[in-house]
Design an enzyme around this catalytic site. Structure first.
Site, PDB file in Angstrom:
ATOM      1  N   PHE A  18      28.929  56.218 -12.912  1.00  0.00           N
ATOM      2  CA  PHE A  18      27.793  55.293 -12.985  1.00  0.00           C
ATOM      3  C   PHE A  18      27.843  54.148 -11.967  1.00  0.00           C
ATOM      4  O   PHE A  18      26.878  53.398 -11.840  1.00  0.00           O
ATOM      5  CB  PHE A  18      27.632  54.712 -14.393  1.00  0.00           C
ATOM      6  CG  PHE A  18      28.875  54.146 -15.013  1.00  0.00           C
ATOM      7  CD1 PHE A  18      29.420  52.954 -14.565  1.00  0.00           C
ATOM      8  CD2 PHE A  18      29.503  54.808 -16.065  1.00  0.00           C
ATOM      9  CE1 PHE A  18      30.550  52.411 -15.147  1.00  0.00           C
ATOM     10  CE2 PHE A  18      30.647  54.273 -16.648  1.00  0.00           C
ATOM     11  CZ  PHE A  18      31.174  53.066 -16.194  1.00  0.00           C
ATOM     12  N   ARG A  67      36.728  54.760 -20.218  1.00  0.00           N
ATOM     13  CA  ARG A  67      36.188  54.260 -18.954  1.00  0.00           C
ATOM     14  C   ARG A  67      37.270  54.380 -17.877  1.00  0.00           C
ATOM     15  O   ARG A  67      38.428  54.004 -18.108  1.00  0.00           O
ATOM     16  CB  ARG A  67      35.767  52.806 -19.121  1.00  0.00           C
ATOM     17  CG  ARG A  67      35.047  52.231 -17.896  1.00  0.00           C
ATOM     18  CD  ARG A  67      34.485  50.885 -18.232  1.00  0.00           C
ATOM     19  NE  ARG A  67      33.930  50.211 -17.077  1.00  0.00           N
ATOM     20  CZ  ARG A  67      33.386  49.002 -17.125  1.00  0.00           C
ATOM     21  NH1 ARG A  67      33.334  48.351 -18.274  1.00  0.00           N
ATOM     22  NH2 ARG A  67      32.897  48.439 -16.037  1.00  0.00           N
ATOM     23  N   LYS A 105      25.091  45.742 -23.528  1.00  0.00           N
ATOM     24  CA  LYS A 105      25.199  47.007 -24.263  1.00  0.00           C
ATOM     25  C   LYS A 105      24.436  46.872 -25.574  1.00  0.00           C
ATOM     26  O   LYS A 105      24.399  45.803 -26.184  1.00  0.00           O
ATOM     27  CB  LYS A 105      26.664  47.359 -24.515  1.00  0.00           C
ATOM     28  CG  LYS A 105      27.445  46.301 -25.273  1.00  0.00           C
ATOM     29  CD  LYS A 105      28.928  46.655 -25.374  1.00  0.00           C
ATOM     30  CE  LYS A 105      29.706  45.508 -26.027  1.00  0.00           C
ATOM     31  NZ  LYS A 105      31.147  45.783 -26.113  1.00  0.00           N
ATOM     32  N   GLU A 122      21.050  52.934 -19.027  1.00  0.00           N
ATOM     33  CA  GLU A 122      21.850  54.156 -18.962  1.00  0.00           C
ATOM     34  C   GLU A 122      22.363  54.516 -20.347  1.00  0.00           C
ATOM     35  O   GLU A 122      22.587  53.629 -21.186  1.00  0.00           O
ATOM     36  CB  GLU A 122      23.075  53.958 -18.059  1.00  0.00           C
ATOM     37  CG  GLU A 122      22.764  53.612 -16.627  1.00  0.00           C
ATOM     38  CD  GLU A 122      24.032  53.280 -15.854  1.00  0.00           C
ATOM     39  OE1 GLU A 122      23.914  52.995 -14.656  1.00  0.00           O
ATOM     40  OE2 GLU A 122      25.129  53.305 -16.447  1.00  0.00           O
ATOM     41  N   LYS A 181      25.074  55.103 -22.988  1.00  0.00           N
ATOM     42  CA  LYS A 181      26.433  54.570 -23.168  1.00  0.00           C
ATOM     43  C   LYS A 181      27.299  55.664 -23.791  1.00  0.00           C
ATOM     44  O   LYS A 181      27.105  56.030 -24.944  1.00  0.00           O
ATOM     45  CB  LYS A 181      26.428  53.324 -24.057  1.00  0.00           C
ATOM     46  CG  LYS A 181      27.791  52.653 -24.139  1.00  0.00           C
ATOM     47  CD  LYS A 181      27.765  51.419 -25.011  1.00  0.00           C
ATOM     48  CE  LYS A 181      29.062  50.636 -24.902  1.00  0.00           C
ATOM     49  NZ  LYS A 181      30.266  51.437 -25.098  1.00  0.00           N
ATOM     50  N   ARG A 237      32.792  39.109 -18.349  1.00  0.00           N
ATOM     51  CA  ARG A 237      31.815  39.575 -19.338  1.00  0.00           C
ATOM     52  C   ARG A 237      30.602  38.666 -19.246  1.00  0.00           C
ATOM     53  O   ARG A 237      30.684  37.478 -19.569  1.00  0.00           O
ATOM     54  CB  ARG A 237      32.410  39.531 -20.746  1.00  0.00           C
ATOM     55  CG  ARG A 237      31.548  40.214 -21.808  1.00  0.00           C
ATOM     56  CD  ARG A 237      32.124  40.002 -23.195  1.00  0.00           C
ATOM     57  NE  ARG A 237      33.442  40.551 -23.375  1.00  0.00           N
ATOM     58  CZ  ARG A 237      33.702  41.830 -23.663  1.00  0.00           C
ATOM     59  NH1 ARG A 237      32.711  42.670 -23.824  1.00  0.00           N
ATOM     60  NH2 ARG A 237      34.949  42.252 -23.801  1.00  0.00           N
TER      61      ARG A 237
END
EC number: 6.5.1.1
Length: 551
Positions: free
Chosen positions: A337, A253, A420, A246, A248, A414
């Site tokens: 998303f 956010r 990313k 996707e 970024k 994480r």
């Protein structure tokens, strides 16, 4: 419960750096705590009066607190500041000053945990004319009843600087130990509720079965799932086998909740910004079902079809007045998303299934509320992922996200299920804990900032770098004024501040260094931007710095 018992607990925790010892100490205390008091005690152990996602804040700075201490102890503000410089901490300074006071006077000792907590909560609701005077009266009411050790920890709690090394992980382990429940069950309950106090209470009163019943609930935000950095697009796709890639987006956010007829919008730091973005709420109302849900997305500034500066978006989400004017001046677009809840929790569903559900319920409004651009990439068509990255960069976005289509949503973690890849080198989000005033013409400006990372084990902040470049004069002045408001200690040109301003920092290299408490330092650090969308929980950890370190 008498507050002195909690103060003694704090003292024990402060006397050891060993995680297992801290866990045992807290577990023993939780066992003895009344069930109904567990949510309060758990919050206070975290050094907070309100949950991280609450809109309420005490609104007490060091100067106002020092004024209250001055009235109670008879020491002047100058004497208090000198004691803080001597002790290096307002808590220890308060303990010393209250010991002097106790030699002159004797006060009965009716302070309870309930009184301290309830009185501190009242501070958040005092506004308008005469607010400072009313807040001072409440502080005096608490502190005048405090013993020296109680004053030490009450003052630290007020400034959210408890410094006893009891982080969320240790408290979660302590709940598991205290009530003999598997760690993973406790961690999952916390992951779903974002409320350790509730978890502790349910663990004691209902045991494992009760914790298993806890679930995601619209209206109560959860920590976002976090991404790791991908070394390259090719290596990420090869490791996953296939991925959903996707664009970024470089914005804020958000987690959007619908509960009955109310729509709430929370930032990544779980701050409620619903009032600041009324147009987003109207669009969500039109585009998504009239049912309870939790969706996730990114709000960006959209200026003539191009993403605007990140600082513009902060002007919008921090705005409290003249909102309508800002809607015209700084137009926003929401890209969705992910979906976490719709007709029940969805976080255990694979990402590809969650995405299908999201696609099935949204009615996009062009340029206003849209789905994130996404495509499926396998080892056979890696070039399509590279093309998406290049297109995203060309359009002014940050890069791409590379997501495992089969991964569940894991709040607050994480991991390698979500990666990313950005055009710019990786940066660190660090918190300002001190600074140094300049010389000559810049003597009125704080030009160098002492930055800290978070210890994964204890939650303590440990120094990692000084940064002095990257800010224009306007931002430098604004930051200086903000730091003055939260200064705890001033010694010559150096200051120590309440840790609340987070800065994104770029650097050329991470090196080992005994000069800093973390054991690491940054070569040629540069301020990229101030991250008012992040909270202390979002500050990068020493473990992450270790993972980025290349010997």
């Amino acid at each position: 419960m008498e507050y002195k018992n909690l103060a003694k607990l704090y003292n024990k925790l402060e006397s050891t750096t060993k995680r297992l010892e801290k866990t045992d100490i807290i577990a023993d205390f939780l066992k003895k705590t009344e069930t109904e008091l567990l949510p309060t005690v758990t919050l206070l152990l975290l050094g907070r009066v309100f949950p991280t996602w609450s809109e309420e804040e005490l609104g007490i700075g060091p100067k106002l607190l020092m004024k209250a201490i001055s009235i109670v102890t008879g020491a002047s503000v100058d004497e208090i500041e000198e004691e803080i410089r001597e002790q290096g901490d307002i808590g220890k300074a308060s303990e010393v000053l209250f010991k002097r006071k106790s030699q002159l006077t004797f006060t009965p000792h009716p302070l309870t945990v309930e009184k301290v907590y309830n009185d501190l909560k009242k501070l958040a609701y005092i506004t308008g004319k005469g607010a400072q005077s009313k807040k001072i009266d409440i502080l005096i009411g608490i502190l005048s009843l405090a013993s020296p050790i109680e004053a030490k920890y009450i003052t630290r709690t007020i400034l959210e600087e408890l410094r006893v090394g009891a982080g969320e992980g240790i408290i979660s382990d302590a709940i598991s130990l205290a009530f003999n429940i598997d760690k993973e069950i406790v961690e999952r309950a916390y992951m779903l509720t974002n409320d350790l106090g509730m978890v502790a209470k349910v663990a004691k009163s209902e045991g494992e079965a009760g914790l298993r019943r806890l679930s995601l609930e619209p209206g109560r935000p959860v920590k976002p799932m976090l991404a790791q950095l991908a070394e390259s697009i090719e290596s990420a796709i090869e490791e996953l086998g296939e991925a959903l890639c996707e664009t970024k987006y470089d914005g804020v956010r958000v987690q959007i909740h619908r509960k009955d007829d109310k729509i709430l919008i929370f930032t990544r730091r779980l701050e409620n910004i619903s009032n600041a973005v009324p147009e987003i709420i109207k669009r969500v109302e039109k585009s998504l079902p009239q049912e309870d849900f939790i969706v996730e997305g990114e709000i960006i500034v959209n200026i003539e079809g191009r993403p605007g500066s990140f600082q513009y978006i902060l002007q919008r989400v921090k705005r409290k007045y003249d909102i309508e004017e800002m809607i015209t001046r700084i137009p926003l677009t929401l890209y969705l998303f992910d979906i976490l809840y719709y007709r029940g929790p969805l976080i255990d569903e694979p990402f590809k299934e969650r995405r299908k559900i999201l696609e099935s319920i949204i009615r996009p409004i062009d340029g206003k509320i849209e789905l994130s651009r996404q495509l499926k990439v396998t080892t056979e068509n890696i070039k399509d992922g590279i093309s998406l990255f290049r297109e995203s960069i060309k359009e002014g976005h940050e890069g791409i996200m590379i997501k495992d289509p089969n991964a569940p949503y894991i709040p607050g973690i994480r991991g390698k299920k979500m990666l990313k890849y950005k055009a710019e080198p990786e940066t660190l989000d660090l918190v300002v804990i001190g600074g140094t005033y300049g010389k000559g013409k810049r003597a009125h400006l704080i030009g160098s900032y002492l930055l800290a990372a978070r210890d994964d084990e204890t939650g303590e902040l440990k120094t990692v770098a000084h940064v002095a470049t990257g800010l224009d004069d306007k931002t430098l002045k604004e930051l200086t004024e903000r730091l003055k408001e939260i200064t705890i200690e001033e010694k010559g040109r150096k200051i120590r501040v309440k840790p609340e301003i987070i800065i994104e920092v770029a650097y050329s290299e991470i090196v080992k260094s005994p000069e800093y408490e973390s054991g690491y330092s940054l070569r040629f650090p540069v301020v990229k931007r101030i991250r008012d969308d992040l909270s202390l929980e979002d500050v990068d950890t020493i473990k992450r710095i270790e993972s980025l370190f290349k010997p």
